[in-house]
Design a protein around this motif. Structure first.
Motif, PDB file in Angstrom:
ATOM      1  N   GLY A   1       0.857  -1.241   0.242  1.00  0.00           N
ATOM      2  CA  GLY A   1      -0.017   0.021   0.315  1.00  0.00           C
ATOM      3  C   GLY A   1       0.670   1.516  -0.203  1.00  0.00           C
ATOM      4  N   GLY A   2      -0.288   2.515  -0.117  1.00  0.00           N
ATOM      5  CA  GLY A   2       0.941   3.940  -0.066  1.00  0.00           C
ATOM      6  C   GLY A   2      -0.083   5.279  -0.431  1.00  0.00           C
ATOM      7  N   LEU A   3       0.793   5.747  -0.962  1.00  0.00           N
ATOM      8  CA  LEU A   3      -0.027   7.485  -1.601  1.00  0.00           C
ATOM      9  C   LEU A   3       0.165   7.060  -2.944  1.00  0.00           C
ATOM     10  N   VAL A   4      -1.223   7.564  -3.120  1.00  0.00           N
ATOM     11  CA  VAL A   4      -0.600   7.970  -4.588  1.00  0.00           C
ATOM     12  C   VAL A   4      -1.894   9.222  -5.222  1.00  0.00           C
TER      13      VAL A   4
ATOM     14  N   VAL B   1      -4.376   2.164   1.460  1.00  0.00           N
ATOM     15  CA  VAL B   1      -4.320   3.138   0.317  1.00  0.00           C
ATOM     16  C   VAL B   1      -4.740   4.318   0.276  1.00  0.00           C
ATOM     17  N   THR B   2      -4.398   4.932  -0.050  1.00  0.00           N
ATOM     18  CA  THR B   2      -4.399   6.493  -0.320  1.00  0.00           C
ATOM     19  C   THR B   2      -4.476   7.462  -1.995  1.00  0.00           C
ATOM     20  N   GLY B   3      -5.367   6.793  -2.206  1.00  0.00           N
ATOM     21  CA  GLY B   3      -5.270   8.057  -3.476  1.00  0.00           C
ATOM     22  C   GLY B   3      -5.562   9.390  -2.966  1.00  0.00           C
ATOM     23  N   SER B   4      -5.238  10.184  -3.862  1.00  0.00           N
ATOM     24  CA  SER B   4      -5.302  11.385  -3.173  1.00  0.00           C
ATOM     25  C   SER B   4      -6.116  11.950  -5.055  1.00  0.00           C
ATOM     26  N   SER B   5      -6.755  13.359  -3.933  1.00  0.00           N
ATOM     27  CA  SER B   5      -6.768  14.234  -5.846  1.00  0.00           C
ATOM     28  C   SER B   5      -6.293  14.861  -6.065  1.00  0.00           C
TER      29      SER B   5
END
Length: 114
Positions: free
Chosen positions: A9-12, A110-114
């Motif tokens: 996982g991660g920031l994407v 999992v972090t999805g950034s806008s």
């Protein structure tokens, strides 16, 4: 004993990709259907994808066409390739056996950034 260990996982950013892994031990992996689930903040855990023992797959409508589940029986591992990530994909992702369900692992964020 049964152990499921999720990672990757991660920031994407929106539109990006991640590949999650789930290593299983203590089960007869090659005979087991395996699932990915996710739990977003304040929401119930939801099913994401399944791969059967003969590698047939199906997906939740929300991820169909963007996520791909696969397995490597030699490594007792399943994967979740996540493409075109959206902010609403933000969640802790978990894997588990299809049936019977095992004790849950710690998941991977999992972090999805806008």
């Amino acid at each position: 004993q049964v152990q499921l260990v999720e990672s990757g996982g991660g920031l994407v950013q929106a539109g990006g990709s991640l590949r999650l892994s789930c290593a299983a031990s203590g089960i007869i992996f090659r005979n087991s259907a395996m699932d990915w689930y996710r739990q977003a903040p304040g929401k119930q855990r939801e099913w994401v994808a399944r791969i059967t023992s003969v590698s047939m797959t199906n997906y939740a409508d929300s991820v169909k066409g963007r996520f791909t589940i696969s397995r490597d029986n030699a490594k007792n591992t399943i994967y979740l390739q996540m493409n075109d990530l959206k902010p609403e994909d933000t969640a802790v992702y978990y894997c588990n056996r299809g049936f019977p369900v095992c004790s849950w692992g710690q998941g991977t964020q999992v972090t999805g950034s806008s």
